[in-house]
Design a protein around this motif. Structure first.
Motif, mmCIF file in Angstrom:
data_model
loop_
_atom_site.group_PDB
_atom_site.id
_atom_site.type_symbol
_atom_site.label_atom_id
_atom_site.label_comp_id
_atom_site.label_asym_id
_atom_site.label_seq_id
_atom_site.Cartn_x
_atom_site.Cartn_y
_atom_site.Cartn_z
ATOM 1 N N PHE A 184 0.822 -1.208 0.000
ATOM 2 C CA PHE A 184 0.000 0.000 0.000
ATOM 3 C C PHE A 184 0.859 1.262 0.000
ATOM 4 O O PHE A 184 0.573 2.218 -0.735
ATOM 5 C CB PHE A 184 -0.953 0.003 1.207
ATOM 6 N N ALA A 185 1.930 1.262 0.799
ATOM 7 C CA ALA A 185 2.785 2.462 0.866
ATOM 8 C C ALA A 185 3.398 2.757 -0.505
ATOM 9 O O ALA A 185 3.476 3.921 -0.924
ATOM 10 C CB ALA A 185 3.882 2.263 1.918
ATOM 11 N N GLN A 243 3.189 3.384 9.850
ATOM 12 C CA GLN A 243 1.996 2.547 10.038
ATOM 13 C C GLN A 243 2.091 1.738 11.326
ATOM 14 O O GLN A 243 1.080 1.462 11.978
ATOM 15 C CB GLN A 243 1.816 1.628 8.833
ATOM 16 N N GLU A 267 -11.447 -0.658 2.275
ATOM 17 C CA GLU A 267 -10.338 -1.261 3.022
ATOM 18 C C GLU A 267 -10.081 -2.712 2.619
ATOM 19 O O GLU A 267 -8.958 -3.209 2.704
ATOM 20 C CB GLU A 267 -10.599 -1.192 4.546
ATOM 21 N N VAL A 303 -0.948 8.321 -5.340
ATOM 22 C CA VAL A 303 -1.558 9.467 -4.640
ATOM 23 C C VAL A 303 -0.569 10.626 -4.505
ATOM 24 O O VAL A 303 -0.869 11.761 -4.926
ATOM 25 C CB VAL A 303 -2.093 9.037 -3.249
ATOM 26 N N VAL A 304 0.599 10.341 -3.943
ATOM 27 C CA VAL A 304 1.583 11.422 -3.776
ATOM 28 C C VAL A 304 2.023 11.944 -5.146
ATOM 29 O O VAL A 304 2.186 13.157 -5.338
ATOM 30 C CB VAL A 304 2.795 10.932 -2.948
ATOM 31 N N ARG A 310 -7.937 1.184 -3.822
ATOM 32 C CA ARG A 310 -7.904 2.150 -2.707
ATOM 33 C C ARG A 310 -7.168 3.425 -3.112
ATOM 34 O O ARG A 310 -7.627 4.537 -2.822
ATOM 35 C CB ARG A 310 -7.215 1.509 -1.495
ATOM 36 N N ALA A 354 -1.741 15.037 1.260
ATOM 37 C CA ALA A 354 -2.528 13.824 1.009
ATOM 38 C C ALA A 354 -2.124 12.717 1.973
ATOM 39 O O ALA A 354 -2.977 11.997 2.507
ATOM 40 C CB ALA A 354 -2.342 13.366 -0.438
ATOM 41 N N SER A 355 -0.822 12.597 2.210
ATOM 42 C CA SER A 355 -0.342 11.537 3.109
ATOM 43 C C SER A 355 -0.767 11.820 4.545
ATOM 44 O O SER A 355 -1.245 10.928 5.252
ATOM 45 C CB SER A 355 1.188 11.442 3.046
ATOM 46 N N SER A 364 3.581 16.022 2.535
ATOM 47 C CA SER A 364 2.483 15.709 1.626
ATOM 48 C C SER A 364 1.161 15.806 2.384
ATOM 49 O O SER A 364 0.904 15.025 3.310
ATOM 50 C CB SER A 364 2.654 14.296 1.066
ATOM 51 N N PHE A 421 0.605 4.005 -2.734
ATOM 52 C CA PHE A 421 0.183 5.339 -2.282
ATOM 53 C C PHE A 421 1.164 6.388 -2.813
ATOM 54 O O PHE A 421 0.763 7.428 -3.338
ATOM 55 C CB PHE A 421 0.140 5.376 -0.745
ATOM 56 N N LEU A 472 -8.503 7.499 -3.881
ATOM 57 C CA LEU A 472 -7.894 8.698 -3.292
ATOM 58 C C LEU A 472 -7.430 9.654 -4.385
ATOM 59 O O LEU A 472 -7.539 10.877 -4.260
ATOM 60 C CB LEU A 472 -6.700 8.297 -2.406
#
Lengths: 348, 380
Positions: free
Chosen positions: A83-84, B31, A140, A91-92, A147, B62-63, B60, A87, A151
């Motif tokens: 996920f990281a 996390q 989730e 997303v970033v 996911r 968003a993060s 960020s 993401f 976002l």
């Protein structure tokens, strides 16, 4: 009118075709490739192609790379990893791109999303999936891709809500083409075999060249067509086959894995049982492979209906190739690439 | 290496509950910190009434926003000064890239927050000393994460040593096998190089803290006077300083000579993180990635039957741990149980005004050991 189009993910599976379609339509292209990429994009005589080497996960060089750009087609996304990783890559990367666009005064965006954002688990079989269908609000239990793309859509909308910004969000179905004819909507690998799941469900397919044409049309229209701004548009082909029909077309033309068949209701029931047991016995904390998770399984194999009416209406777009033509072209592209690679190695 | 530092507020500084916690940096390790702070860490359970997550901060938005929402923080921030001013956290977890720890941590200390910092806390021991001095000057705690020392396997081995079950400790080996040069991994990514490449040991610096505190966990009273460290770049990638470490340390302890071996390999598989302690009477080993503990020691039955009893006991243990690890995998337990247990001890200590589970002396000893491994005098 010809535009200067900035295309992220330009060397990816879809990106290469979008670059080609944009150039063929007479646009200038700034193709974003990752710093270490060795892929070389080719332009024809008289076509304007510039390769831009940036990594969207960092803001370094982004604003400068957007100089003189009219519109951005944002394809880049992370499709693998935890996920990281996804993401950061989806997303970033999008957050950085949008901030740089604002700073560089680039106000037109084709944001590429995915069919994966819809809520399949709570949608009844046979339902028509269109742009008004609900998206997953509790993803989730979906995969990392769904996911992070959800976002990403939030970022698109938030950016599009700012004054003077225009964004159109395209949600392609399953994009297929060369080297991606036998795909995840047909089933899943189980050891050395491939488990075919279901036969009768219609596949939400989008052939990569058809899809690329739609993206370029959107890019050409968004700067001047106010009707397009803030719209969401699904992209699927015209003659959508069932799983069995598509498998037959592909199997007649390429070697495919050894398969065994599991009816969709059987797997759906088994996955529902696993989920119930997980919830009642383990507090929902256990993690199982995707084919045992109803939230993921329904997104891939549920029998639903699809439409491209809005794409045709707003983009004046029609898929150029039928499924059979698309598969045949893909096979030919694969063979051509193989021949080119063989002759390259001989010349070495 | 054996120098002692002013431990700053090691006692008498109780905090009103719930303690207000904030996290700076939302990379992968966040996390695990956030899971603990939000009461979702399986090894610890609820923290309700003890800890309140008041903010998440990242460059960020968003993060920061996503992490804040996922873990139920009161707010999110993209500016540390604003976080400190608005949320007024009692404790800040500094989880940013290593080269930023000293600057960000000092801001937090000066704002009146205790700091729990990811490893490696600084580039070198000199920077750590000034970091600790800043903590002392502000009457706040500063703690580096020595998480694997709190994993149950390591704790069990420590108990065996303390109980004398292995005899006097003679050898300690810490071995990590990880494919850090994989271009699809976070260290091997050529497109966006990890900031850890800038550290003195490059990517291996991300692991040197673990090497140091795990070795010292079983040899804290040993003076390692002979050290040889072979730092290599076997794959020869230009963006890597090193991808391999083979270090030998020999020293004298209260019960005689002790050997230490620290081994990092990027080209052996599968992924492993083993700790082995050999004593005058027996040995014990654990793998922190796939937890088990093997113990070979004198058993009932004397020297004739001890080997057989050891085989049977360890065989049974491996079967039990295999089943347990399958459950851990299904239930998504990570190797970070030690981090959660360490944080639990840290927050308990902060609430009670007692010593934190990782002391300034332990942090400094670890950092000085890493400095020595990197010094030109010991490099092979």
């Amino acid at each position: 009118m010809a535009q200067t189009i900035y295309i992220t993910g330009a060397t990816g599976f879809v990106g290469k075709y979008v670059v080609s379609a944009a150039l063929d339509a007479g646009n200038a292209v700034k193709a974003v490739v990752r710093p270490s990429s060795k892929t070389k994009l080719d332009a024809g005589d008289g076509q304007s192609l510039e390769q831009v080497r940036v990594d969207l996960r960092s803001r370094a060089g982004l604003v400068e790379s957007l100089a003189d750009v009219d519109v951005v087609i944002h394809l880049a996304a992370a499709k693998a990893g935890d996920f990281a990783t996804q993401f950061a890559g989806t997303v970033v990367a999008t957050e950085n791109l949008l901030a740089a666009m604002t700073e560089a005064n680039v106000s037109n965006l084709v944001g590429v999303s995915t069919f994966s954002v819809y809520d399949y688990l709570n949608t009844a079989s046979g339902t028509l999936i269109d742009e008004s269908s609900p998206v997953d609000t509790a993803p989730e239990l979906r995969d990392e891709y769904a996911r992070t793309k959800l976002l990403q859509e939030d970022l698109y909308r938030s950016w599009g809500a700012q004054e003077d910004n225009n964004v159109v969000i395209l949600r392609p179905g399953m994009i297929y083409g060369p080297d991606n004819l036998w795909h995840a909507l047909l089933g899943a690998e189980v050891g050395p075999k491939f488990m075919r799941i279901g036969a009768k469900a219609t596949l939400p397919l989008a052939y990569v060249e058809n899809c690329a044409n739609a993206m370029v049309k959107a890019a050409e229209m968004i700067p001047t067509d106010p009707a397009l701004a803030s719209e969401v548009i699904n992209i699927v082909d015209d003659d959508l086959p069932t799983q069995a029909e598509y498998a037959e077309i592909v199997q007649a033309r390429i070697d495919t894995p050894d398969t065994f068949f599991v009816p969709w209701p059987v797997l759906r029931g088994a996955a529902a049982s696993v989920k119930a047991a997980n919830r009642h016995l383990l507090g929902g904390r256990a993690k199982f492979p995707g084919i045992a998770v109803p939230d993921r399984l329904h997104a891939r194999f549920k029998a639903l209906r699809y439409t491209n009416a809005k794409a045709k209406r707003l983009l004046s777009w029609t898929p150029t190739y039928t499924t059979k033509q698309a598969v045949e072209r893909s096979v030919k592209f694969e063979q051509d690439a193989k021949s080119a690679s063989t002759s390259d190695s001989r010349s070495l | 290496m054996n120098s002692s530092v002013d431990p700053s507020p090691q006692s008498g500084l109780t905090q009103a509950l719930p303690l207000k916690a904030a996290v700076v940096g939302t990379g992968g390790i966040s996390q695990e910190h956030l899971a603990f702070l939000s009461g979702r860490a399986p090894a610890v359970g609820t923290v309700a009434g003890r800890i309140r997550l008041v903010g998440v901060c990242d460059l960020s938005e968003a993060s920061a926003s996503y992490a804040s929402q996922q873990y139920g923080a009161s707010g999110y921030y993209t500016d540390i000064a604003e976080l400190l001013e608005t949320a007024k956290p009692d404790v800040v977890h500094v989880l940013t890239p290593p080269e930023t720890h000293l600057g960000i941590g000092t801001l937090c200390l000066e704002a009146g927050s205790h700091v729990i910092c990811e490893k490696p806390i600084t580039d070198n021991a000199a920077d750590l000393k000034s970091f600790l001095a800043s903590a002392a000057a502000n009457d706040r705690h500063l703690m580096e994460s020595h998480n694997y020392r709190f994993n149950r396997g390591v704790q069990q081995m420590r108990q065996l040593v303390d109980d004398g079950a292995l005899g006097a400790v003679r050898e300690v080996e810490v071995r990590i096998s990880l494919p850090v040069t994989d271009p699809d991994g976070r260290f091997g990514d050529r497109n966006l190089p990890s900031p850890i490449h800038k550290m003195p040991a490059g990517v291996i610096h991300d692991f040197t803290t673990h090497f140091g505190y795990l070795l010292l966990n079983f040899s804290s009273e040993v003076n390692f006077h002979r050290i040889a460290a072979a730092w290599s770049n076997h794959e020869g990638r230009a963006d890597f300083r090193y991808d391999d470490l083979d270090a030998l340390l020999i020293g004298d302890g209260p019960h005689g000579a002790v050997h230490g071996r620290l081994r990092f390999s990027a080209n052996t598989g599968p992924d492993a993180f083993t700790v082995t302690v050999r004593g005058s009477q027996g040995w014990a080993e654990t793998d922190l990635f796939q937890p088990y503990v093997n113990v070979v020691r004198p058993r009932p039955g004397g020297s004739q039957l001890s080997p057989i009893v050891n085989h049977i006991a360890n065989g049974g243990g491996l079967i039990r741990d295999g089943v347990r690890n399958l459950g851990r995998k299904i239930l998504q337990h990570s190797p970070y149980e030690g981090l959660h247990l360490m944080l639990d001890e840290a927050y308990t200590a902060l609430a009670n005004g007692t010593a934190l589970p990782v002391t300034p002396d332990q942090m400094l000893a670890t950092s000085e050991l890493v400095d020595r491994l990197l010094s030109d005098e010991v490099k092979l």
